[in-house]
Structures are given as C-alpha cells and as structure tokens.
Design a protein around this motif. Sequence first.
Motif, PDB file in Angstrom:
ATOM      1  N   GLU A 277      20.314  69.640  55.380  1.00  0.00           N
ATOM      2  CA  GLU A 277      19.297  68.533  55.440  1.00  0.00           C
ATOM      3  C   GLU A 277      17.673  69.067  55.086  1.00  0.00           C
ATOM      4  O   GLU A 277      17.525  70.244  54.852  1.00  0.00           O
ATOM      5  N   SER A 278      16.906  68.213  54.687  1.00  0.00           N
ATOM      6  CA  SER A 278      15.522  68.472  54.162  1.00  0.00           C
ATOM      7  C   SER A 278      14.594  67.129  54.594  1.00  0.00           C
ATOM      8  O   SER A 278      15.238  66.142  54.733  1.00  0.00           O
ATOM      9  N   GLY A 279      13.459  67.404  54.475  1.00  0.00           N
ATOM     10  CA  GLY A 279      12.560  66.338  54.522  1.00  0.00           C
ATOM     11  C   GLY A 279      11.808  66.238  56.062  1.00  0.00           C
ATOM     12  O   GLY A 279      10.990  65.536  56.248  1.00  0.00           O
ATOM     13  N   GLY A 280      12.183  67.137  56.730  1.00  0.00           N
ATOM     14  CA  GLY A 280      11.544  67.102  58.291  1.00  0.00           C
ATOM     15  C   GLY A 280      10.008  67.679  57.961  1.00  0.00           C
ATOM     16  O   GLY A 280       9.721  68.085  56.992  1.00  0.00           O
ATOM     17  N   GLY A 281       9.330  67.725  59.053  1.00  0.00           N
ATOM     18  CA  GLY A 281       8.077  68.212  59.086  1.00  0.00           C
ATOM     19  C   GLY A 281       7.067  67.339  60.260  1.00  0.00           C
ATOM     20  O   GLY A 281       7.866  66.978  61.319  1.00  0.00           O
TER      21      GLY A 281
ATOM     22  N   GLY B 142       3.179  56.863  64.341  1.00  0.00           N
ATOM     23  CA  GLY B 142       2.939  55.671  63.455  1.00  0.00           C
ATOM     24  C   GLY B 142       3.276  56.044  62.054  1.00  0.00           C
ATOM     25  O   GLY B 142       3.599  55.102  61.056  1.00  0.00           O
ATOM     26  N   GLY B 143       3.579  57.549  61.691  1.00  0.00           N
ATOM     27  CA  GLY B 143       3.820  57.710  60.273  1.00  0.00           C
ATOM     28  C   GLY B 143       5.447  57.889  60.018  1.00  0.00           C
ATOM     29  O   GLY B 143       6.203  57.099  60.781  1.00  0.00           O
ATOM     30  N   SER B 144       5.768  58.175  58.724  1.00  0.00           N
ATOM     31  CA  SER B 144       7.213  57.979  58.398  1.00  0.00           C
ATOM     32  C   SER B 144       7.419  59.291  57.660  1.00  0.00           C
ATOM     33  O   SER B 144       6.682  59.917  57.407  1.00  0.00           O
ATOM     34  N   LEU B 145       8.855  59.633  57.747  1.00  0.00           N
ATOM     35  CA  LEU B 145       9.370  60.719  57.127  1.00  0.00           C
ATOM     36  C   LEU B 145      10.897  60.175  56.660  1.00  0.00           C
ATOM     37  O   LEU B 145      11.488  59.264  57.107  1.00  0.00           O
ATOM     38  N   ARG B 146      11.212  60.624  55.464  1.00  0.00           N
ATOM     39  CA  ARG B 146      12.456  60.447  55.105  1.00  0.00           C
ATOM     40  C   ARG B 146      13.404  62.001  54.949  1.00  0.00           C
ATOM     41  O   ARG B 146      13.134  62.713  54.290  1.00  0.00           O
TER      42      ARG B 146
END
Length: 116
Positions: free
Chosen positions: A6-10, A15-19
Amino acid sequence: QVPLVESGGGLVQAGGSLRLSCAASGRTFSSSPMGWFRQAPGKERERVASISRSGGTYYADSVKGRFTISRDNAKNMAFLQMNSLKPEDTAVYYCAAAVTSTWDYWGQGTQVTVSS
C-alpha cells in the motif's frame, strides 16, 4: 516478497482527500476480489470497501458517498479514493485480496491520520 504493497497514506485535515494505492507483486490478482480494510487503535479491523473482479463494489455505511474503490487489472493494482475525510477515518489501512474464499493476501498497511 510482500504480495501487496500500500501507498498514499499520510496526514490530512478534516475535509481533505487522499488516494491510496495497492500494488500487487509476485502473482496476479486480476481474477480475485480486492478489498480495503482499516484498523483504528483499540478497534477491530473492518472492511471499508471491496471490489469484485468484474467491478461490483461494496462499501461500509460509514464511508458510502465519500470513498471510491477501483482497480486496474492490467496493472495489477487497486485504489481507494477517500474524500471528505473525518477524524474518525484515522486508522491503518490495509489492502487485501481474496484468492480463495477468504481474504488471504494482505499488505503491511499504510497510516491515514485525519486532523480536526
């Protein structure tokens, strides 16, 4: 060799977005259901979303309308687009594949932290 990565966490504000992305290696999962799970501290792991090999989807009630799962069988990848994130979405997110009748291949997880 880890079969799923997996990748893309943070860290993101509410209200924001992550993929999130899930890359498979060592074998193909294009004919297997793929899923995203999450586990928050002190809570059990829960299925957030899953997608069949033909594209049918499932979403937990808590993420319906905010999260979208997708897959790219040609690239042997799965994705989780997360919008309108809430602090309660904070968890370690895991990618999984169901080669047999159970979720039997797992990634190591990626941390998602949503600040209020």
